[in-house]
Motif scaffolding. Structure first.
Motif, PDB file in Angstrom:
ATOM      1  N   VAL A 114      14.503  36.940 -31.825  1.00  0.00           N
ATOM      2  CA  VAL A 114      13.697  37.552 -30.838  1.00  0.00           C
ATOM      3  C   VAL A 114      14.740  38.020 -29.300  1.00  0.00           C
ATOM      4  CG1 VAL A 114      11.701  36.994 -28.480  1.00  0.00           C
ATOM      5  CG2 VAL A 114      11.589  36.952 -30.972  1.00  0.00           C
ATOM      6  N   VAL A 295       6.306  32.978 -33.454  1.00  0.00           N
ATOM      7  CA  VAL A 295       6.628  34.293 -32.864  1.00  0.00           C
ATOM      8  C   VAL A 295       6.282  34.108 -31.254  1.00  0.00           C
ATOM      9  CG1 VAL A 295       6.869  36.828 -33.452  1.00  0.00           C
ATOM     10  CG2 VAL A 295       7.636  35.117 -35.548  1.00  0.00           C
ATOM     11  N   THR A 299       8.034  35.407 -27.850  1.00  0.00           N
ATOM     12  CA  THR A 299       7.621  36.228 -27.395  1.00  0.00           C
ATOM     13  C   THR A 299       7.338  36.017 -26.286  1.00  0.00           C
ATOM     14  OG1 THR A 299       5.583  36.476 -28.087  1.00  0.00           O
ATOM     15  CG2 THR A 299       7.279  38.091 -29.275  1.00  0.00           C
TER      16      THR A 299
END
Length: 511
Positions: A114, A295, A299
């Protein structure tokens, strides 16, 4: 905290109202310590603080980045600090939970991925800004896809900022009752220890009056305070790892012990109850129903992209390469902070870490004076940051709802109350901060990091063919972003449905 710095927040706001079509010189304006927009060369009386342009548009034939109407004066070091402010936010509180549900090794892989993807999207944004001649995220969207592009950028930024506001108010909801109980020495279920009531009171008597100001002034500098609070929080997390021994105490036994005896943390740990053989063994790979939130949480934690272009404009002797260097140093610093916070928080609580790490400490060790100071510092910072984050959302909505640039107190108050009321409703009715991190990370954050920068690049950078390595890379990045967004949202919604079904079945069985 997230998406706000003392100077760049105001720069973003001031630049927001620049016209997307700058071909007409008749509408150009200049400001000379005045408060009202007037024609170039005129004397100017009063101007609305939310409508003022930061930059006049001289030399409209040139791209903005080529035009010498504004010289940046932010040094490399100050830009790194400002960008660190923009990156750092409440997302750091959810990283230990993400690690607990992915394992250390998988979490590090995802964190590195990321961070690299975020840096690559910064590269795409800077190159697109140079080619497209715009230094505001929404303007790039307009130049690339017209009104739909501008609306997509504006909506994504608004969603991200609403997510940030919600996460800050969640901290108030979680932590303020603990502070009051600790200070009063009571854990009785009184109304003033109810988080829902407290978040409403804080919003009504502190946040709303500050949010109604036309100009935030020095309140914008609370982002620096927020960053310092999070650094302090990180230091405490590392220290507490070596003070809190595993296995953790049983919460009910712990509360009873505290109420009857005056003993140390180390002594309490000797009476702890171990719930499983490997409860103190860190896991390197974990897959469960909560892994899908990892995830989106990451983010959400790395989004700073709306602040990149205003910072680029403010950078002294600015160039694409220099700004990319600023981003590299800032992201590396935040990567280290995020990794340390996640790792030490996870190693302290292992599988028992909660979606909001600070609340996990509160759950087990309410009376710790250092943790009380951390809570007070974080509560002060997030409370003062909410108006700063609300400011650009209101400006964006004002821009789309009203073609008039004249300030209206009625419109100003209504938008503020609706935004703050809606955010409070989210905080009260959404069960956990994990859902905010997950939903916003999977939608708005994915748009701002993956989808929009690559789409703008593909559309606006004309000198590279679609068969070039750069365009192929941007296209792959766009596809990756779509997969991340659609996949994460689908899995999160399925998890919500599963939890709702399980809750209904439990209630039906009389439990």
């Amino acid at each position: 905290m997230k998406n706000s710095t003392a100077r760049t927040e105001m720069d973003y706001l001031n630049q927001y109202h620049e016209e997307d079509n700058s071909s007409s010189n008749s509408n150009e304006c200049t400001y000379q310590d005045c408060t009202k927009k007037v024609a170039l060369g005129s004397q100017c009386p009063d101007i609305d603080a939310e409508s003022q342009k930061f930059l006049p548009e001289h030399n409209v034939g040139k791209k903005k980045y080529e035009t010498e109407y504004h010289q940046g004066n932010a040094s490399f070091g100050m830009s790194v600090f400002n960008l660190g402010n923009a990156i750092m936010g409440s997302g750091i509180l959810g990283l230990s939970y993400a690690m607990a549900n992915t394992g250390i090794a998988l979490f590090v892989i995802l964190l590195v991925a990321v961070a690299i993807f975020s840096l690559y999207s910064v590269h795409l944004l800077l190159k697109t800004a140079n080619e497209g001649g715009a230094l505001v995220y929404e303007q790039l969207g307009y130049k690339a896809f017209g009104l739909p592009g501008k609306l997509a950028a504006s909506f994504s930024i608004t969603m991200q900022n609403i997510g940030a506001m919600s996460s800050y108010l969640y901290i108030v909801k979680y932590e303020l009752p603990i502070v009051i109980e600790t200070l009063l020495g009571s854990s009785n279920e009184e109304w003033y220890t109810n988080g829902n009531y407290l978040v409403l009171l804080v919003s009504l008597f502190i946040i709303l009056p500050l949010s109604l100001l036309k100009n935030l002034g020095y309140l914008g500098y609370t982002s620096g305070l927020s960053l310092l609070c999070m650094v302090f929080f990180l230091i405490v997390v590392i220290i507490k790892k070596f003070q809190i021994m595993c296995p953790l105490p049983d919460i009910h036994d712990l509360n009873e012990t505290i109420s009857k005896l005056n003993i140390t943390v180390a002594q309490m740990n000797t009476t702890a109850v171990d719930y499983s053989e490997d409860s103190c063994t860190p896991k390197y790979f974990v897959f469960n129903s909560q892994t899908v939130y990892a995830v989106p949480i990451l983010t959400f934690a790395f989004v700073c992209h709306p602040a990149i272009l205003p910072m680029y404009e403010e950078l002294k002797d600015r160039s694409h390469r220099k700004m990319q260097g600023v981003a590299n140093v800032s992201f590396l610093s935040m990567f280290i902070m995020y990794l340390l916070a996640a790792l030490f928080g996870y190693l302290t609580f292992n599988s028992r870490v909660e979606p909001e790490l600070l609340h996990t400490y509160s759950k087990f060790f309410k009376s710790d004076i250092i943790l009380l100071i951390v809570r007070l510092a974080v509560l002060t910072a997030v409370t003062l940051t909410v108006p700063v984050v609300l400011f650009p959302i209101r400006t964006s909505i004002n821009q789309h709802l009203s073609s008039s640039k004249d300030f209206s107190w009625v419109r100003h108050i209504i938008i503020t109350i609706v935004l703050l009321g809606g955010t409070n409703a989210l905080v009260i009715f959404v069960p956990t901060i994990r859902d905010i991190f997950g939903f916003i990370g999977a939608s708005a954050a994915a748009m701002l990091i993956f989808i929009l920068p690559s789409a703008f690049y593909i559309k606006l950078v004309k000198k590279e063919s679609m068969k070039s390595v750069q365009k192929i890379g941007a296209t792959a990045f766009l596809v990756c972003g779509l997969v991340v967004m659609i996949g994460s949202m689908s899995l999160i919604i399925l998890d919500w449905i599963h939890n709702a079904t399980a809750s209904v079945e439990t209630q039906g069985n009389g439990h």
